[in-house]
Motif scaffolding. Structure first.
Motif, mmCIF file in Angstrom:
data_model
loop_
_atom_site.group_PDB
_atom_site.id
_atom_site.type_symbol
_atom_site.label_atom_id
_atom_site.label_comp_id
_atom_site.label_asym_id
_atom_site.label_seq_id
_atom_site.Cartn_x
_atom_site.Cartn_y
_atom_site.Cartn_z
ATOM 1 N N ARG A 63 -0.544 11.441 17.266
ATOM 2 C CA ARG A 63 0.645 12.388 18.558
ATOM 3 C C ARG A 63 -0.668 13.185 18.703
ATOM 4 N NH1 ARG A 63 4.558 15.716 14.880
ATOM 5 N NH2 ARG A 63 5.452 16.404 16.523
ATOM 6 N N PHE A 64 -1.259 13.005 18.825
ATOM 7 C CA PHE A 64 -2.828 13.199 20.089
ATOM 8 C C PHE A 64 -3.312 12.216 21.056
ATOM 9 C CE2 PHE A 64 -2.419 16.216 15.753
ATOM 10 C CZ PHE A 64 -2.180 17.927 16.534
ATOM 11 N N ASN A 65 -3.054 11.122 20.704
ATOM 12 C CA ASN A 65 -3.100 10.274 21.325
ATOM 13 C C ASN A 65 -4.453 9.885 20.859
ATOM 14 O OD1 ASN A 65 -1.229 9.337 23.127
ATOM 15 N ND2 ASN A 65 -1.408 11.037 23.881
ATOM 16 N N CYS A 66 -5.314 9.829 19.807
ATOM 17 C CA CYS A 66 -6.589 10.010 19.469
ATOM 18 C C CYS A 66 -7.780 8.381 19.654
ATOM 19 C CB CYS A 66 -6.735 10.360 17.980
ATOM 20 S SG CYS A 66 -7.051 11.444 18.034
ATOM 21 N N ALA A 127 -0.471 18.767 23.447
ATOM 22 C CA ALA A 127 -1.637 17.644 22.785
ATOM 23 C C ALA A 127 -0.910 16.224 23.394
ATOM 24 C CB ALA A 127 -1.188 18.075 21.442
ATOM 25 N N ARG A 128 0.739 16.211 23.356
ATOM 26 C CA ARG A 128 1.202 15.006 24.539
ATOM 27 C C ARG A 128 0.186 14.279 25.449
ATOM 28 N NH1 ARG A 128 6.776 16.050 25.750
ATOM 29 N NH2 ARG A 128 6.650 13.629 26.907
ATOM 30 N N ALA A 129 -0.139 15.322 26.472
ATOM 31 C CA ALA A 129 -0.640 15.312 27.620
ATOM 32 C C ALA A 129 -2.297 14.546 27.705
ATOM 33 C CB ALA A 129 -0.562 16.651 28.221
ATOM 34 N N ASN A 130 -2.594 14.610 26.234
ATOM 35 C CA ASN A 130 -4.337 14.347 26.318
ATOM 36 C C ASN A 130 -3.937 12.507 26.266
ATOM 37 O OD1 ASN A 130 -7.070 14.598 24.917
ATOM 38 N ND2 ASN A 130 -6.740 13.872 22.711
ATOM 39 N N ILE A 168 -5.921 25.298 14.094
ATOM 40 C CA ILE A 168 -5.956 24.008 14.575
ATOM 41 C C ILE A 168 -6.576 24.383 16.300
ATOM 42 C CG2 ILE A 168 -4.386 22.642 15.576
ATOM 43 C CD1 ILE A 168 -3.813 22.801 12.336
ATOM 44 N N ARG A 169 -7.772 22.979 15.905
ATOM 45 C CA ARG A 169 -7.750 23.036 16.904
ATOM 46 C C ARG A 169 -7.940 21.311 17.044
ATOM 47 N NH1 ARG A 169 -12.970 25.012 19.730
ATOM 48 N NH2 ARG A 169 -12.880 26.608 17.464
ATOM 49 N N HIS A 170 -7.691 20.605 18.467
ATOM 50 C CA HIS A 170 -7.400 19.540 19.064
ATOM 51 C C HIS A 170 -8.133 19.200 20.702
ATOM 52 C CE1 HIS A 170 -4.372 19.574 21.299
ATOM 53 N NE2 HIS A 170 -3.439 20.843 20.289
ATOM 54 N N PRO A 171 -8.529 17.883 20.774
ATOM 55 C CA PRO A 171 -8.372 18.218 22.213
ATOM 56 C C PRO A 171 -7.881 17.759 23.708
ATOM 57 C CG PRO A 171 -8.066 15.650 20.818
ATOM 58 C CD PRO A 171 -8.468 16.962 19.778
ATOM 59 N N ALA A 172 -7.613 18.562 24.361
ATOM 60 C CA ALA A 172 -6.537 18.424 25.748
ATOM 61 C C ALA A 172 -7.168 18.440 26.848
ATOM 62 C CB ALA A 172 -6.160 19.457 25.424
ATOM 63 N N ARG A 173 -7.773 16.877 26.851
ATOM 64 C CA ARG A 173 -8.547 16.868 28.101
ATOM 65 C C ARG A 173 -7.351 15.752 28.586
ATOM 66 N NH1 ARG A 173 -12.265 15.520 24.084
ATOM 67 N NH2 ARG A 173 -14.692 17.330 24.192
ATOM 68 N N PHE A 174 -6.401 16.716 29.785
ATOM 69 C CA PHE A 174 -5.791 15.291 31.112
ATOM 70 C C PHE A 174 -6.171 15.946 32.445
ATOM 71 C CE2 PHE A 174 -4.347 19.545 29.065
ATOM 72 C CZ PHE A 174 -4.761 20.454 29.724
ATOM 73 N N VAL A 175 -4.647 15.072 33.260
ATOM 74 C CA VAL A 175 -5.719 14.955 34.275
ATOM 75 C C VAL A 175 -4.149 16.149 35.162
ATOM 76 C CG1 VAL A 175 -5.512 13.854 36.819
ATOM 77 C CG2 VAL A 175 -6.982 13.008 34.521
#
Length: 337
Positions: A63-66, A127-130, A168-175
């Motif tokens: 769900r985080f596009n890993c 999370a969806r936008a990662n 919780i800590r998750h990546p959120a790298r998006f344009v």
């Protein structure tokens, strides 16, 4: 499945379309801010771009596009998957102006808490936008607390949630892509500075363009499927250009002379900070990759400069000259020197 207006069918607005393509090629650019009149195709262009993005390699069910083989800490604890590799469409996520903070950052999964008695995290829009795009229409009307949140995430590339007993800590790298009408309010300088490119769109002033816009939109509304099929070949060609440029961009040469010219330009127009120079470098390289060339030229720099710098210029209360004109004049003076 929702049918969107084809990107290639958008009439004029060449600067906006180029900025979006550059952001798709190099996602480190920092995103695109589109200012312009209502009904000038801003949202249509973003929706059309989503259909052109090459798919991502992901962990199936994440769900985080890993990426396969590298699940994040949150993925290991939240997602229920086998770890197998798969593909998913590149996410283009809308952030509505009325979204709550819980909807944006994520919160406690109430359904699992009430039915199973488990404390679990429900990922939000970040999370969806990662690894994809986060789009905010009328971004200049976004509430201040959400602007602060976006600034923090844009700086760190991570979303940290500490609430309701969750950590919780998750990546959120998006344009980040925003659009807005300046007449409806100014965008906070701190957020504006986070956008790599800024473009200005206006209602077409050529009669032929206005007529063509109306004809194409009417044809799309009457038969969306047939209209999309009509433009399918051109959209496919654009998709291939993006994918080829993404694979080529690491080999693009940026001569020192071009870098020096970019720094001279930033100094000449009084651009704040060094983000302008970094954006000039990355956007010029993305343009060369998109056009299939091996090296960046001064012509690339000139084409990119207004988009990269117009929103970074200091402007005095008595300064009536448009920022684009100032940049063009500075480029002419540097060329003549």
């Amino acid at each position: 499945m929702r049918v969107v207006f084809p990107f290639s069918a958008i009439v004029a607005q060449d600067e906006m379309k180029l900025a979006l393509l550059l952001a798709a090629v190099d996602r480190t650019l920092g995103g695109v801010m589109v200012f312009g009149d209502r009904g000038s195709g801003k949202t249509t262009a973003v929706r059309g771009l989503a259909a052109l993005l090459p798919p991502l390699k992901v962990i199936a069910g994440c769900r985080f596009n890993c990426e396969p083989g590298t699940p994040c800490e949150a993925c290991v604890g939240v997602c229920r998957h086998t770890g197998k590799a798969g593909e998913a469409p590149a996410p283009v996520v809308d952030l509505p102006l009325g979204a709550t903070e819980d909807r944006v950052v994520g919160a406690l999964d109430l359904e699992r808490a009430l039915t199973l008695g488990e404390k679990a995290f429900e990922p939000g829009l970040l999370a969806r936008a990662n690894r994809g795009f986060l789009y905010i229409d009328e971004v200049n009307l976004l509430e201040d607390h959400l602007v602060d949140l976006l600034l923090d995430v844009a700086q760190s590339g991570e979303n940290v949630v500490e609430r309701e007993g969750l950590s919780i800590r998750h990546p959120a790298r998006f344009v980040l892509v925003g659009s807005g009408n300046p007449e409806e309010g100014e965008l906070r300088p701190q957020l504006l500075d986070r956008f790599g490119l800024s473009v200005e769109v206006t209602t077409p002033d050529r009669l032929a363009d206005r007529v063509e816009v109306v004809k194409r939109r009417d044809a799309f509304d009457r038969d969306p499927a047939a209209f999309v099929e009509l433009w399918k070949a051109k959209d496919t060609a654009v998709r291939r250009r993006i994918k080829a440029a993404q694979g080529r961009i690491g080999d693009i040469v940026v001569p020192d002379a071009v870098l020096e010219q970019g720094s001279r330009l930033c100094m000449a127009v009084g651009a704040d900070g060094l983000r302008g120079e970094l954006t000039l470098l990355r956007a010029s390289r993305a343009l060369a990759a998109l056009e299939g060339r091996e090296a960046v030229t001064d012509a690339d720099l000139r084409k990119i400069a207004p988009m990269a710098l117009r929103h970074r210029l200091r402007r005095g209360p008595l300064d009536e000259q448009a920022s684009t004109a100032r940049i063009d004049r500075a480029l002419d003076e540097l060329k003549a020197a």
